[in-house]
Design a protein around this motif. Structure first.
Motif, PDB file in Angstrom:
ATOM      1  N   ASN A  35     -13.104 -15.823  -6.075  1.00  0.00           N
ATOM      2  CA  ASN A  35     -13.167 -14.400  -5.758  1.00  0.00           C
ATOM      3  C   ASN A  35     -11.928 -13.908  -5.013  1.00  0.00           C
ATOM      4  O   ASN A  35     -11.425 -12.817  -5.265  1.00  0.00           O
ATOM      5  CB  ASN A  35     -14.418 -14.113  -4.936  1.00  0.00           C
ATOM      6  N   THR A  36     -11.425 -14.720  -4.086  1.00  0.00           N
ATOM      7  CA  THR A  36     -10.232 -14.323  -3.333  1.00  0.00           C
ATOM      8  C   THR A  36      -9.044 -14.150  -4.265  1.00  0.00           C
ATOM      9  O   THR A  36      -8.335 -13.128  -4.227  1.00  0.00           O
ATOM     10  CB  THR A  36      -9.900 -15.373  -2.256  1.00  0.00           C
ATOM     11  N   LEU A  37      -8.794 -15.138  -5.108  1.00  0.00           N
ATOM     12  CA  LEU A  37      -7.672 -15.054  -6.040  1.00  0.00           C
ATOM     13  C   LEU A  37      -7.853 -13.900  -7.016  1.00  0.00           C
ATOM     14  O   LEU A  37      -6.879 -13.219  -7.366  1.00  0.00           O
ATOM     15  CB  LEU A  37      -7.516 -16.365  -6.797  1.00  0.00           C
ATOM     16  N   ALA A  38      -9.083 -13.663  -7.454  1.00  0.00           N
ATOM     17  CA  ALA A  38      -9.326 -12.571  -8.400  1.00  0.00           C
ATOM     18  C   ALA A  38      -9.020 -11.217  -7.771  1.00  0.00           C
ATOM     19  O   ALA A  38      -8.433 -10.340  -8.416  1.00  0.00           O
ATOM     20  CB  ALA A  38     -10.780 -12.615  -8.874  1.00  0.00           C
ATOM     21  N   THR A  39      -9.408 -11.041  -6.512  1.00  0.00           N
ATOM     22  CA  THR A  39      -9.156  -9.777  -5.830  1.00  0.00           C
ATOM     23  C   THR A  39      -7.660  -9.508  -5.729  1.00  0.00           C
ATOM     24  O   THR A  39      -7.186  -8.386  -5.972  1.00  0.00           O
ATOM     25  CB  THR A  39      -9.771  -9.797  -4.420  1.00  0.00           C
ATOM     26  N   THR A  51       2.097 -10.171 -14.794  1.00  0.00           N
ATOM     27  CA  THR A  51       1.206 -11.244 -15.223  1.00  0.00           C
ATOM     28  C   THR A  51       1.010 -12.194 -14.054  1.00  0.00           C
ATOM     29  O   THR A  51       1.811 -12.232 -13.115  1.00  0.00           O
ATOM     30  CB  THR A  51       1.780 -12.013 -16.427  1.00  0.00           C
ATOM     31  N   VAL A  52      -0.077 -12.973 -14.125  1.00  0.00           N
ATOM     32  CA  VAL A  52      -0.454 -13.838 -13.007  1.00  0.00           C
ATOM     33  C   VAL A  52      -0.787 -15.240 -13.495  1.00  0.00           C
ATOM     34  O   VAL A  52      -1.479 -15.412 -14.503  1.00  0.00           O
ATOM     35  CB  VAL A  52      -1.676 -13.255 -12.252  1.00  0.00           C
ATOM     36  N   ILE A  93       5.312  -3.494  -7.368  1.00  0.00           N
ATOM     37  CA  ILE A  93       6.064  -4.432  -8.199  1.00  0.00           C
ATOM     38  C   ILE A  93       5.630  -4.254  -9.642  1.00  0.00           C
ATOM     39  O   ILE A  93       4.460  -4.002  -9.927  1.00  0.00           O
ATOM     40  CB  ILE A  93       5.872  -5.902  -7.774  1.00  0.00           C
ATOM     41  N   THR A  94       6.573  -4.374 -10.559  1.00  0.00           N
ATOM     42  CA  THR A  94       6.269  -4.228 -11.981  1.00  0.00           C
ATOM     43  C   THR A  94       7.053  -5.274 -12.769  1.00  0.00           C
ATOM     44  O   THR A  94       8.117  -5.725 -12.344  1.00  0.00           O
ATOM     45  CB  THR A  94       6.653  -2.830 -12.496  1.00  0.00           C
ATOM     46  N   ILE A 135      -2.325  -7.074  -8.361  1.00  0.00           N
ATOM     47  CA  ILE A 135      -1.036  -7.283  -9.035  1.00  0.00           C
ATOM     48  C   ILE A 135      -1.084  -6.797 -10.479  1.00  0.00           C
ATOM     49  O   ILE A 135      -0.161  -6.127 -10.964  1.00  0.00           O
ATOM     50  CB  ILE A 135      -0.655  -8.773  -8.988  1.00  0.00           C
ATOM     51  N   LEU A 136      -2.168  -7.107 -11.171  1.00  0.00           N
ATOM     52  CA  LEU A 136      -2.273  -6.777 -12.594  1.00  0.00           C
ATOM     53  C   LEU A 136      -2.449  -5.288 -12.851  1.00  0.00           C
ATOM     54  O   LEU A 136      -2.203  -4.825 -13.964  1.00  0.00           O
ATOM     55  CB  LEU A 136      -3.450  -7.551 -13.207  1.00  0.00           C
TER      56      LEU A 136
END
Length: 217
Positions: free
Chosen positions: A191-195, A207-208, A175-176, A200-201
Motif C-alpha cells: 500500500n505504501t509503494l502504491a500510494t 513510469t515506475v 516531474i514528467t 508519480i504516475l
C-alpha cells in the motif's frame, strides 16, 4: 579500537565474532533466503505490485519469512540504530541485479516523516539508496516524495490500518517523462509503494519500477 575490543561485532545469527563491516559470518550467510528474482522478467513481487499499480519491473533481494535471518537483518537496520547496515545490504544487490542498458532515471526511497526521522536519527533507506546510486551511477533524490502524516511504525500496525494510507504522500515538485525506481525496505501489503507510485504516475510520461530489500510472505 578499544570499543572494538570491548564490544566486538558479532554475527546476527550465531553470535560469532566477525569483521566490523559484516552482518553475518560466512557460514551463516548461506542461510539468507535470497529470492534470485529476474528484475526484467515475471516474478511474485511484480505480480503483487501489478494488482495495485502499473509497474515496469520489480526486484526483491530477500524473503522476509517469519523468524528467518533476513528478518533479523532488516530489523537490525530499522530498529537498532545500525545505519551502516544499509550500505552492507546494498553491497549484495549488484550480485543479483544487472540493469544492463535499461537503468532507471532516478532512485527514490520511501521517506520518513520529519518527526520520525528526528526520533530515529536517520532514514534507514538513505544509506542503502545512496550506496546503490554510487555503484550503478544513477542519481538519487531523497526530497522528491514528502510524507504528510506522522504515524507509528508499519510493523506495529495491523493489516487494516496499513491499507488506509490515502493522502499520506505527495510530490515536492513536478516531474514528467521519468522512469523512477522506488526503493523500500520490506514489501508487505504494498500500500505504501502504491500510494507513492500513483503520485508519480499521475504526471505525464512517468513510469515506475520497484526495488525492496525483502518481500513478506
Amino acid at each position: 579500537m578499544m570499543l572494538d575490543l570491548l564490544f566486538p561485532n558479532r554475527c546476527l545469527e550465531c553470535n560469532r565474532i566477525i569483521e566490523a563491516d559484516l552482518l553475518v559470518c560466512n557460514l551463516c550467510f548461506s542461510q539468507i533466503h535470497f529470492t534470485h528474482f529476474d528484475y526484467f522478467g515475471h516474478n511474485l513481487l511484480k505480480e503483487r505490485c501489478r494488482l495495485l499499480f502499473p509497474v515496469e519491473h520489480a526486484f526483491a533481494l530477500m524473503q522476509f519469512e517469519k523468524e528467518n535471518l533476513s528478518r533479523k537483518i532488516v530489523h537490525e537496520l530499522k530498529y537498532r540504530n545500525r545505519e551502516k547496515t544499509g550500505k552492507i545490504i546494498a553491497g549484495w544487490i549488484p550480485q543479483h541485479l544487472d540493469f544492463k542498458n535499461k537503468k532507471p532515471d532516478l532512485l527514490v526511497s520511501v521517506p520518513l516523516h520529519p518527526r520520525k526521522q528526528r526520533e530515529r536519527g536517520y532514514n534507514q533507506l538513505h544509506t542503502f539508496t545512496d550506496a546503490l546510486s554510487k555503484f550503478y551511477g544513477i542519481p538519487a533524490d531523497h526530497s522528491l516524495i514528502k510524507r504528510n502524516h506522522y504515524s507509528k511504525a508499519q510493523a506495529l500496525k495491523d493489516k487494516q490500518h496499513r491499507l488506509q494510507a490515502e493522502n499520506t504522500f505527495s510530490l515536492t515538485r513536478n516531474i514528467t517523462g521519468q522512469h523512477i525506481l522506488l526503493i523500500d525496505d520490506v514489501f508487505t501489503t504494498g500500500n505504501t509503494l502504491a500510494t507513492i507510485a500513483w503520485e508519480i504516475l499521475n504526471r505525464p510520461g512517468n513510469t515506475v519500477s520497484v526495488l525492496v530489500m525483502a518481500m513478506d510472505e
